[in-house]
Design an enzyme around this catalytic site. Sequence first.
Site, mmCIF file in Angstrom:
data_model
loop_
_atom_site.group_PDB
_atom_site.id
_atom_site.type_symbol
_atom_site.label_atom_id
_atom_site.label_comp_id
_atom_site.label_asym_id
_atom_site.label_seq_id
_atom_site.Cartn_x
_atom_site.Cartn_y
_atom_site.Cartn_z
ATOM 1 N N GLU A 208 0.823 -1.207 0.000
ATOM 2 C CA GLU A 208 0.000 0.000 0.000
ATOM 3 C C GLU A 208 0.858 1.258 0.000
ATOM 4 O OE1 GLU A 208 -3.813 0.628 0.411
ATOM 5 O OE2 GLU A 208 -3.027 -0.794 -1.044
ATOM 6 N N ASP A 209 1.862 1.247 0.853
ATOM 7 C CA ASP A 209 2.558 2.502 1.121
ATOM 8 C C ASP A 209 3.848 2.675 0.328
ATOM 9 O OD1 ASP A 209 0.546 2.672 2.832
ATOM 10 O OD2 ASP A 209 1.705 2.523 4.675
#
Length: 719
Positions: A90-91
């Site tokens: 996600e990051d």
Amino acid sequence: MPIPGLRRSPPGSPPPTLSEFSGALRGYLDEAEVAEVLRAYTFGESAHAGQRRSSGEPFIHHPLAVAHILAALRLDAPTLTAAILHDVMEDTATARDRIVEKFGEDVARLVDGVSKIDRIETDTREAAEAENLRKMLLAMSRDLRVILIKLADRLHNMRTLDSLPPKKRLRIARQTQEIYAPIANRLGLHSWSRELEDLSFRHTYANRHRTLARALRRRQGNRRTAMKKIGDALEKQLADGGIAARVSGREKNIYSIYRKMQSKRIHFRDVRDIYGFRVIVETVDHCYRALGAMHALYKPIPHCFKDYIAIPKVNGYQSLHTTVFSAFGETIEVQIRTEEMHRVAETGIASHWLYKTPGARADGADGPHGLARQWLMDLLETQQTSVNPGEFLEHLRVDLFPDEVYVFTPRGDIKKLPAGATALDFAYAVHSDVGNRCIGARIGNVPAPLHTALKSGNQVEAVTARGARPSPAWLNFVVTGKARAAIRGALKNKRRKDSVKLGKKLLDNAVRTLRKSRPRIRSEQKSALLKTLRLAEWNDLLADIGLGNRMPMMVAHQLLGGGGEGEGGGAPQSIAVTGTEGVLVTYARCCRPLPGDEINGVLTAGKGMVVHTADCPNLGELSKRADKLVPIHWDDKVSGQFAAALRLDTENRPGVLASLAAVIADEDSNINDVSVAERDGRHSTICFTLEVRHRHNLSRILSRLREQSGVVAVRRVKG
Ligand code: MN
């Protein structure tokens, strides 16, 4: 003996160091597994390099803390590896493929699962029904380890929530209260659910939490000495009885005190059983002996004794509970259990991984193992009785709700549908009008056919068009009763309209055949006939004719009083077929009539009129019933596509089929079906079913196909 109140880890406690973490790993994993998890740490550290949490600390502290929480439950190496990597997809730019390549498919699937939940979290409207969202998350996870990682992630985020801005804090706390604490509770992770509840309560009702915490501290301060004395007395009593035991004090968490005050409408000072003791012994036998020792020391309160060992709770929880009057005027609840019972009580589902430690019984056919397994089976509501329970626990890769799927509407609401439900079921679940006018769907913003089976977490939109209608074929792929009933209703409606229309045409025609001059039929004649036939309205009669249940000629005779012959008795009038008659005019599969062919109509009771070619061999038998035969012809303007079958003999050579298909497509015709009927070394016979508008189209296609090289013979197939 630990003093009550000191067990709770304070919010924002410092993250574990790497050596603390690897120490925890070495406690139950082998060296290779430890190395694998630490390799993930190195990988995650560089992937998150330069990123900071809102508290200012390096980002990697967070996944490390999450993995550490899970290590306390002794979860397996892939779970811990995935926990460390849970935010990289996600990051950071690290793609799934890289995780597969570096850590294998199992870990990648876990990381992927956690990322999916994160996306759902942001997609969901805050007002979405909590129960459905909980189920959606569980249904999506498939592998329970995904949920465990997500819960540990949430636990650590809640512990460090103070560094976020107030608005965000409140939103996360609410969501934790509504979604994650209940999930933890349902999975039997009671220590997690208690902590999640308490932390959420602290942020959503800061003032009440502060007041209660202060009151509790005061009460605790007063009781501290007393509690210490009681604890010591219990320990001594057990030791005197020769029972090895660990005694610890415990207190209700603030949130459950608050809930009790709310539900019973009582003041804090009237809340009982805030303090209690837990006694952990070696065997079941010792549990009962410890109970005896307790009751010898302090007087039990009648009716407060519960034997959850003999009769465990449905979730497999086992313990003896008793409440006693202590020497200091405080009633005290004492829970007595074995170490194993304690694990199940605190860590629920996760305790199954604990059992995999060396020396644990592998079979687990009885006792708490069996019960916990039963509970898990019930929890999963699984019908897969064929699954070997051992394997089942090994993998836990199952549908939690095998009978349900949970999907989003475009507005972020959640709809629950039965498993196997399609996009069309969804449309009907939104509203029957939406279903009836549905022409397609979008799933996750990508166009999808109506028969697409939905998966939990899908975002689904029904695409509608004015004037669109249900098709009988829809009944083949809807699974919900609502959709089925609505489609049937709409089709019945349509069938009624069509049959009235066809019936009117047939009756007019019959009347014209009897009387050359078209007589006006008076309403008295109509009502007299309806009375004779015991029908309520004229349309019922027309529908009956259209459906083929009444012969139009006979009705015409009855209507005209049988005096028709004299006047004309002309040749039967022919009816024009336009192709738009609807469901009551169908085209026989035995001869596949096309516009341009000579045709005949046959009335069939309940089915309306079937169109055959005039030379259809089946007509010979049917035409003996002259009253059923209707003279028909094609209208000048026929619309629609008609099925035609053809048969080709070709030489076997590469690309023949493709070149034939290209010709057909070039003539604007669809291929509905193709099959290769015979094949020897040199020749094949290929059968096509095409859609054409007119006999001329088919002729053109046939002659063009004949010209193709490799084609030996082509002919239209009738019957
Ligand atoms: Mn996270």
